[in-house]
Design a protein around this motif. Structure first.
Motif, PDB file in Angstrom:
ATOM      1  N   GLY A   1      38.363 -61.972 -34.537  1.00 36.10           N
ATOM      2  CA  GLY A   1      38.323 -62.988 -35.578  1.00 36.10           C
ATOM      3  C   GLY A   1      37.019 -63.769 -35.559  1.00 36.10           C
ATOM      4  N   PHE A   2      36.514 -64.085 -36.761  1.00 33.52           N
ATOM      5  CA  PHE A   2      35.255 -64.832 -36.859  1.00 33.52           C
ATOM      6  C   PHE A   2      35.203 -65.581 -38.187  1.00 33.52           C
ATOM      7  N   PRO A   3      34.390 -66.651 -38.263  1.00 34.07           N
ATOM      8  CA  PRO A   3      34.166 -67.323 -39.540  1.00 34.07           C
ATOM      9  C   PRO A   3      33.132 -66.533 -40.337  1.00 34.07           C
ATOM     10  N   HIS A   4      33.533 -66.051 -41.484  1.00 27.99           N
ATOM     11  CA  HIS A   4      32.753 -65.098 -42.267  1.00 27.99           C
ATOM     12  C   HIS A   4      32.015 -65.833 -43.388  1.00 27.99           C
ATOM     13  N   LYS A   5      30.711 -65.690 -43.422  1.00 24.51           N
ATOM     14  CA  LYS A   5      29.915 -66.265 -44.504  1.00 24.51           C
ATOM     15  C   LYS A   5      29.637 -65.186 -45.545  1.00 24.51           C
ATOM     16  N   LYS A   6      30.038 -65.461 -46.791  1.00 32.20           N
ATOM     17  CA  LYS A   6      29.841 -64.502 -47.864  1.00 32.20           C
ATOM     18  C   LYS A   6      29.599 -65.257 -49.168  1.00 32.20           C
ATOM     19  N   ASN A   7      28.470 -64.969 -49.793  1.00 36.95           N
ATOM     20  CA  ASN A   7      28.116 -65.619 -51.067  1.00 36.95           C
ATOM     21  C   ASN A   7      28.163 -67.144 -50.966  1.00 36.95           C
ATOM     22  N   GLU A   8      27.644 -67.656 -49.853  1.00 35.53           N
ATOM     23  CA  GLU A   8      27.553 -69.105 -49.612  1.00 35.53           C
ATOM     24  C   GLU A   8      28.910 -69.765 -49.406  1.00 35.53           C
ATOM     25  N   ASN A   9      29.964 -68.984 -49.245  1.00 39.28           N
ATOM     26  CA  ASN A   9      31.288 -69.515 -48.928  1.00 39.28           C
ATOM     27  C   ASN A   9      31.704 -69.051 -47.542  1.00 39.28           C
ATOM     28  N   TYR A  10      32.716 -69.729 -46.979  1.00 36.32           N
ATOM     29  CA  TYR A  10      33.233 -69.380 -45.662  1.00 36.32           C
ATOM     30  C   TYR A  10      34.667 -68.865 -45.781  1.00 36.32           C
TER      31      TYR A  10
END
Length: 267
Positions: free
Chosen positions: A89-98
């Motif tokens: 599990g990880f905090p995913h950054k995608k398109n400036e969102n988390y």
């Protein structure tokens, strides 16, 4: 028939305040993985790389990662060395969102699957709506011919999601990584897990982090009776080794024909 051996690591990771803390969590996992017997799949909890706290989430600018981030590079190497799948599990950054996400890396060190939590918890010790966006895809993947689905923590309280994985994706095994703090929602957790496993006749692993205010990870088979019970850990850091056996699933579904007896709709 297909079988799968997994190692679920109830790990005592820290709530990271810095990249150095995140890296300490990664290396703690490696120390445990290095001692493991051969398995097909290694599983780590929800938001394992960073932990779960408001102080941690305030540092997402530094701790969140894109798909090919530090966590992926770290576990990609280990997956190849151990010749197994790794789910973390990880905090995913995608398109400036988390997003609260789980990545699955295959034995070639490649991404096999990424799932982003679809329901954001905002009660008790949870404050996810303040930091994260909800995912919009239901996903599954395959190991050794065995179908595996994934949900994350609060997702378990929505039976429609697990039902879709059970019938539309035809899964045998449901992974449910969590970061379950002992707030007032904690006592109901295991009841939901057992219900989801038995009503869908699947194996289900609900894996928490370790610690006095966490722990109690549970692995439930497709049926429980006088001779078969779920496996439940205590609070300490511990590894659960278990096996998924599709022969057991087939036997249970033949004896208790919930799937055949259900109606197509209940209008």
């Amino acid at each position: 028939m297909p079988k799968l051996k997994f190692a679920a690591i109830q790990i005592d990771n820290c709530d990271a305040k810095s990249v150095a803390d995140r890296d300490a969590n990664l290396h703690r996992a490696k120390g445990i993985i290095d001692q493991l017997e051969a398995v097909d799949l290694i599983v780590l909890p929800e938001l394992f790389t960073c932990g779960y706290s408001r102080e941690t989430f305030n540092e997402l600018t530094h701790l969140a990662e894109e798909v090919d981030g530090a966590g992926f590079r770290f576990f990609s190497k280990i997956a190849k060395e151990k010749n197994c799948y790794i789910c973390y599990g990880f905090p995913h950054k995608k398109n400036e969102n988390y997003y609260i996400s789980q990545a699955v890396i295959n034995p070639n060190g490649e991404i096999a699957c990424i799932y982003s939590k679809q329901h954001m918890a905002q009660f008790g010790n949870s404050m996810e709506k303040e930091y994260f966006q909800r995912g919009d895809q239901t996903v599954s993947f395959e190991i050794n011919g065995l179908k595996i689905g994934m949900i994350i923590c609060y997702d378990m309280r929505f039976p429609e999601l697990t039902r879709s994985l059970a019938f539309d994706h035809n899964i045998d095994f449901l992974l449910h990584p969590v970061a379950f703090y002992k707030d007032n929602s904690f006592p109901s957790w295991h009841h939901f897990v057992i219900t989801r496993a038995l009503e869908n006749q699947i194996y289900m692993l609900s894996l928490n982090r370790a610690g006095d205010e966490y722990g109690k990870s549970i692995f439930c088979p497709p049926w429980i009776d006088y001779n078969t019970s779920p496996t439940i850990l205590k609070e300490k850091e511990e590894v659960m080794i278990a096996e998924i056996d599709t022969d057991v699933i087939d036997t249970i579904r033949e004896e208790y024909q919930f799937r055949k007896d259900r109606k197509e709709d209940y209008k």
